[in-house]
Design a protein around this motif. Sequence first.
Motif, PDB file in Angstrom:
ATOM      1  N   UNK A 124      37.246  35.255  51.703  1.00 54.66           N
ATOM      2  CA  UNK A 124      36.449  34.203  51.063  1.00 54.66           C
ATOM      3  C   UNK A 124      36.308  32.958  51.930  1.00 54.66           C
ATOM      4  N   UNK A 125      36.736  33.049  53.182  1.00 58.73           N
ATOM      5  CA  UNK A 125      36.775  31.839  54.006  1.00 58.73           C
ATOM      6  C   UNK A 125      35.649  31.725  55.024  1.00 58.73           C
ATOM      7  N   UNK A 126      34.839  32.757  55.151  1.00 60.52           N
ATOM      8  CA  UNK A 126      33.669  32.649  56.028  1.00 60.52           C
ATOM      9  C   UNK A 126      32.476  33.274  55.330  1.00 60.52           C
ATOM     10  N   UNK A 127      31.288  32.851  55.724  1.00 56.95           N
ATOM     11  CA  UNK A 127      30.079  33.354  55.083  1.00 56.95           C
ATOM     12  C   UNK A 127      29.919  34.856  55.293  1.00 56.95           C
ATOM     13  N   UNK A 128      30.160  35.331  56.483  1.00 58.29           N
ATOM     14  CA  UNK A 128      29.963  36.745  56.779  1.00 58.29           C
ATOM     15  C   UNK A 128      30.941  37.622  55.979  1.00 58.29           C
ATOM     16  N   UNK A 129      32.210  37.240  55.978  1.00 61.19           N
ATOM     17  CA  UNK A 129      33.191  38.026  55.221  1.00 61.19           C
ATOM     18  C   UNK A 129      32.949  37.926  53.717  1.00 61.19           C
ATOM     19  N   UNK A 130      32.470  36.777  53.258  1.00 60.14           N
ATOM     20  CA  UNK A 130      32.160  36.628  51.837  1.00 60.14           C
ATOM     21  C   UNK A 130      30.992  37.535  51.455  1.00 60.14           C
ATOM     22  N   UNK A 131      30.016  37.682  52.333  1.00 64.26           N
ATOM     23  CA  UNK A 131      28.896  38.591  52.071  1.00 64.26           C
ATOM     24  C   UNK A 131      29.418  40.016  51.887  1.00 64.26           C
ATOM     25  N   UNK A 132      30.310  40.437  52.773  1.00 63.41           N
ATOM     26  CA  UNK A 132      30.900  41.766  52.655  1.00 63.41           C
ATOM     27  C   UNK A 132      31.703  41.931  51.381  1.00 63.41           C
ATOM     28  N   UNK A 133      32.418  40.902  51.006  1.00 60.63           N
ATOM     29  CA  UNK A 133      33.220  40.931  49.787  1.00 60.63           C
ATOM     30  C   UNK A 133      32.330  41.100  48.559  1.00 60.63           C
ATOM     31  N   UNK A 134      31.237  40.355  48.516  1.00 51.13           N
ATOM     32  CA  UNK A 134      30.312  40.473  47.391  1.00 51.13           C
ATOM     33  C   UNK A 134      29.683  41.862  47.347  1.00 51.13           C
ATOM     34  N   UNK A 135      29.354  42.406  48.510  1.00 49.33           N
ATOM     35  CA  UNK A 135      28.780  43.759  48.539  1.00 49.33           C
ATOM     36  C   UNK A 135      29.766  44.787  48.005  1.00 49.33           C
TER      37      UNK A 135
END
Length: 192
Positions: A124-135
């Motif tokens: 949850x700490x970067x935009x790219x990883x957050x995108x993956x988390x939401x997916x």
Amino acid sequence: MSTAAVAPARPGQVLADLLPASRVRDVALVVGGAALTGLAAQIAVPVPGSPVPVTGQTFAALLVGTTLGASRGLLALVVYALAGLAGVPWFANGTSGVSVSFGYILGMLLASAAVGALARRGADRSMLRMAGTMLVGEAIIYAVGVPYLAYAAGLSASAAIAAGLTPFLIGDAVKAALAMGLLPSAWKLVKR
């Protein structure tokens, strides 16, 4: 807010862990997460040809899981689901009980735990990883919700996908974009 009230961020933490630890905190976070999900479910837009509306509840469920962590996020969604089954009218459109869309709620239980576990690993700490988390979270919700819809509504697999997945992809992209901006920004504020 006073900086003394917020603990410094450490690896393995989620945002909720920055609040002073207590059972009262955990109960309040779980109940608050359930209530947030119930309120967000009232933002419901009907989808022509689908018994499932577009709601804010999936966004709330993933946000709750990510900010509270796997166990508290899962508990919040369990409280949400059990209260709705018991008659609290806070499922989509002010409904309660079991419906053809209940599979999505079951999927949200699993998704909140999964995204909470990923958040503990820093997702949850970067935009790219957050995108993956939401997916990942959305995929889990659909993996449970669409087959349940097919079963409960007597739809073929292709009809369930057409009614319970395809119309929601654009909205999910918008929700993912919101989360991509919101959670990493919250961590940046905390680090100041």
